[in-house]
Motif scaffolding. Structure first.
Motif, short mmCIF file in Angstrom:
data_model
loop_
_atom_site.label_atom_id
_atom_site.label_comp_id
_atom_site.label_asym_id
_atom_site.label_seq_id
_atom_site.Cartn_x
_atom_site.Cartn_y
_atom_site.Cartn_z
N VAL A 79 -0.85 41.62 6.08
CA VAL A 79 -0.72 41.09 7.44
C VAL A 79 -2.09 40.96 8.10
O VAL A 79 -2.35 40.01 8.84
CB VAL A 79 0.20 42.01 8.28
N LEU A 80 -3.00 41.90 7.83
CA LEU A 80 -4.31 41.91 8.48
C LEU A 80 -5.35 41.07 7.76
O LEU A 80 -6.50 40.98 8.22
CB LEU A 80 -4.81 43.36 8.60
N GLY A 81 -4.99 40.44 6.65
CA GLY A 81 -5.94 39.61 5.92
C GLY A 81 -6.94 40.40 5.10
O GLY A 81 -8.04 39.92 4.81
N LEU A 82 -6.58 41.62 4.72
CA LEU A 82 -7.46 42.47 3.94
C LEU A 82 -7.19 42.32 2.45
O LEU A 82 -6.20 41.72 2.04
CB LEU A 82 -7.27 43.93 4.36
N ASN A 83 -8.06 42.89 1.65
CA ASN A 83 -7.89 42.81 0.20
C ASN A 83 -6.82 43.81 -0.25
O ASN A 83 -7.03 45.02 -0.17
CB ASN A 83 -9.21 43.09 -0.51
N GLY A 84 -5.69 43.30 -0.71
CA GLY A 84 -4.58 44.16 -1.09
C GLY A 84 -4.85 45.00 -2.30
O GLY A 84 -4.35 46.13 -2.41
N GLU A 85 -5.65 44.49 -3.25
CA GLU A 85 -5.89 45.24 -4.48
C GLU A 85 -6.77 46.46 -4.23
O GLU A 85 -6.52 47.54 -4.76
CB GLU A 85 -6.52 44.31 -5.52
N LEU A 86 -7.80 46.32 -3.38
CA LEU A 86 -8.62 47.47 -3.04
C LEU A 86 -7.82 48.47 -2.23
O LEU A 86 -7.89 49.69 -2.46
CB LEU A 86 -9.86 47.02 -2.26
N THR A 87 -7.05 47.97 -1.27
CA THR A 87 -6.20 48.85 -0.46
C THR A 87 -5.26 49.66 -1.35
O THR A 87 -5.10 50.87 -1.18
CB THR A 87 -5.38 48.03 0.55
N GLU A 88 -4.65 48.98 -2.29
CA GLU A 88 -3.71 49.64 -3.20
C GLU A 88 -4.42 50.65 -4.09
O GLU A 88 -3.90 51.74 -4.35
CB GLU A 88 -3.00 48.58 -4.04
N ALA A 89 -5.61 50.31 -4.56
CA ALA A 89 -6.36 51.23 -5.42
C ALA A 89 -6.66 52.53 -4.68
O ALA A 89 -6.46 53.63 -5.22
CB ALA A 89 -7.66 50.57 -5.89
N VAL A 90 -7.13 52.43 -3.44
CA VAL A 90 -7.44 53.64 -2.67
C VAL A 90 -6.16 54.43 -2.40
O VAL A 90 -6.13 55.67 -2.52
CB VAL A 90 -8.14 53.28 -1.35
N ALA A 91 -5.08 53.74 -2.07
CA ALA A 91 -3.81 54.41 -1.80
C ALA A 91 -3.30 55.16 -3.02
O ALA A 91 -2.84 56.30 -2.93
CB ALA A 91 -2.78 53.40 -1.32
N LEU A 92 -3.38 54.54 -4.17
CA LEU A 92 -2.88 55.17 -5.40
C LEU A 92 -3.74 56.36 -5.82
O LEU A 92 -3.26 57.30 -6.45
CB LEU A 92 -2.81 54.15 -6.53
N ALA A 93 -5.03 56.31 -5.46
CA ALA A 93 -5.95 57.37 -5.89
C ALA A 93 -6.10 58.49 -4.89
O ALA A 93 -6.69 59.53 -5.22
CB ALA A 93 -7.33 56.76 -6.17
N HIS A 94 -5.55 58.35 -3.69
CA HIS A 94 -5.92 59.27 -2.62
C HIS A 94 -5.49 60.71 -2.88
O HIS A 94 -6.08 61.64 -2.33
CB HIS A 94 -5.35 58.77 -1.27
N ASP A 95 -4.51 60.94 -3.73
CA ASP A 95 -4.04 62.30 -4.01
C ASP A 95 -4.37 62.78 -5.42
O ASP A 95 -3.86 63.82 -5.85
CB ASP A 95 -2.52 62.40 -3.79
N LEU A 96 -5.23 62.07 -6.13
CA LEU A 96 -5.53 62.46 -7.52
C LEU A 96 -6.10 63.87 -7.61
O LEU A 96 -5.92 64.55 -8.62
CB LEU A 96 -6.51 61.47 -8.15
#
Length: 382
Positions: A79-96
C-alpha cells in the motif's frame, strides 16, 4: 511501482562478500529466500511464543508468528509503495535470534551472559545470518544485503549506547549506521510484529482459558469490535464471535498504521530511502490515540496472560533449564555436540567460550532444551 523513498534492490549497498547477482531474482528476493531456507528459520517451528511446546499444538510458535508478521508487513508495504521483498525478508528474520522458551529463555540467557557481554535476540539474529549459518562454500552466514542486515539490527529503532557484543562485533567490520532509523521497509516489519502479537496473544490467551471474551469486550478498541459483530450477527456462536471480533481488531491496527504512515510520509516528503533514515524519527507508527489504547490492552495481557500463575509456573521451570545448562556447558564444553568443538578449541578465553555456549543454547528448540536438561540434570519441574 516503488515510491521514491523505497529501497531499490538495483541500488543496494551490496553484500559483505561480493557475489554475482542472479539473472532472475532481485537482491532482496535472494535475501528472503536464503532466510526461508536457513536452519535457524526451520528451528522456529519448535520455539514457542508464550506457551511451551508441550502445552498444545494450537498455540503460536515463532515460525507461525514470523509468517504472520511477513504477511502483514507485505500488505502494508504494498500500500505504501515500498519494496515488499525486503520488507518480507526483515519480517521473516526478525526472530531468528530468539532462544527457546520465548522471552523467558532470553531473560535467563541474558542473566547468564551478563559477565560476558550480555545477550540480545536482535543482535543474535545478526550473529546467525552473518556467521553461524554455515552452508555456503565461499562464506559463513547468509551474506545478506546491507539493507536486510540493517533492518534486522535496527527495525525497532536506532541502537545506541553499549552495544550487545554480537552486534558490536559485526558492526565494527560492516557499518550498519546503527545510530539512525532503518528503512521504511524495516519500520513496517517492526509494526507488523506489534500487530501480529497484539492479535494472536489475545487468541492464544482465550484458547488457554486465561480470560474470557466478555473481559476482552470491555477493553478499548475491542469493545467496538465485539459490538459491531453482535449487531451484525446477534446469534453467532462463541468461537465465530471471537474470531470475527479479533479480525476486526486486526484490521483496525493495520488501517491505523497505513493511515499514519501515509500522513507522515506526505509531511516529510522524503525523496529517497537515505532521507527516511536521516529524518530522526520513524515514519511508520501507530497514531498516538491508538497507541494509548494498545498500551491498555498490553497491560491487560501482562497481568492476565504473561504473569498468570500457570504461565509463571512454567516460566520458573524453563528459566531453571537455561540457568542449569549454561554453566554445565561452560565448564565442560565436551557435553556439546562434536560440530561445536572446533569453535570451542579456537576460543581464546572464557568470554569467547561463553559466547559459543550462548550460541548453542540460543539455537535449541523448546523440546530439545528440556530433553538435554533432563538428560544432564534431571526434570526441571518438581
Amino acid at each position: 511501482m516503488l515510491a521514491p523513498y523505497a529501497c531499490d534492490p538495483a541500488a543496494s549497498r551490496g553484500r559483505f562478500h561480493p557475489e554475482e547477482e542472479s539473472a532472475f531474482r532481485s537482491a532482496f528476493q535472494r535475501d528472503r529466500d536464503r532466510i526461508i531456507h536457513s536452519s535457524a528459520f526451520r528451528r522456529l517451528m519448535h520455539k514457542t511464543q508464550v506457551f511451551v511446546v508441550h502445552e498444545g499444538d494450537s498455540f503460536r510458535t515463532r515460525l507461525t508468528h514470523s509468517i504472520e508478521v511477513a504477511q502483514v508487513a507485505r500488505t502494508i508495504a504494498g500500500v505504501l509503495g515500498l519494496n515488499g521483498e525486503l520488507t518480507e525478508a526483515v519480517a521473516l528474520a526478525h526472530d531468528l535470534g530468539h532462544t527457546p522458551f520465548g522471552h523467558t529463555g532470553e531473560d535467563a540467557l541474558a542473566a547468564a551472559m551478563a559477565p560476558f557481554g550480555g545477550f540480545d535476540h536482535n543482535a543474535q539474529a545478526i550473529r546467525i545470518v552473518t556467521g553461524l549459518e554455515r552452508h555456503y562454500a565461499e562464506f559463513d552466514g547468509l551474506n545478506l544485503t546491507w539493507e536486510a542486515l540493517e533492518g534486522i539490527a535496527k527495525h525497532n529503532g536506532p541502537v545506541t549506547g553499549s552495544l550487545p557484543y554480537a552486534l558490536a562485533d559485526y558492526n565494527a567490520r560492516h557499518d550498519l549506521e546503527l545510530d539512525t532509523h532503518a528503512s521504511a521497509e524495516a519500520q513496517v516489519a517492526a509494526l507488523a510484529d506489534d500487530i501480529a502479537y497484539n492479535n494472536h496473544d489475545l487468541h492464544d490467551g482465550l484458547r488457554a482459558g486465561l480470560f474470557t471474551e466478555d473481559e476482552l469486550a470491555a477493553l478499548p478498541i475491542l469493545d467496538a469490535c465485539f459490538a459491531e459483530v453482535d449487531r451484525a450477527y446477534p446469534h453467532l456462536d462463541a468461537k465465530r464471535r471471537r474470531h470475527e471480533a479479533l479480525r476486526r481488531f486486526f484490521g483496525v491496527m493495520v488501517e491505523n498504521v497505513i493511515g499514519s504512515a501515509r500522513a507522515a510520509l506526505e509531511d516529510a516528503a522524503p525523496a529517497s530511502a537515505a532521507e527516511v533514515r536521516a529524518l530522526g524519527r520513524p515514519v511508520v507508527r501507530f497514531t498516538d490515540a491508538l497507541w494509548a489504547d494498545l498500551k491498555q490492552i498490553r497491560a491487560f495481557l501482562f497481568q492476565r496472560m504473561y504473569r498468570a500463575p500457570s504461565v509463571m509456573k512454567v516460566r520458573a521451570e524453563v528459566t531453571r533449564v537455561v540457568a542449569d545448562l549454561f554453566p554445565l556447558y561452560l565448564h565442560d564444553p565436551g557435553l556439546m555436540p562434536e560440530k561445536w568443538r572446533e569453535d570451542v578449541a579456537a576460543a581464546a578465553d572464557e568470554t569467547e567460550l561463553a559466547r559459543i555456549v550462548a550460541d548453542y543454547i540460543a539455537g535449541m528448540t523448546d523440546r530439545f532444551a528440556m530433553q538435554e536438561h533432563e538428560r544432564l540434570v534431571g526434570p526441571a519441574s518438581g
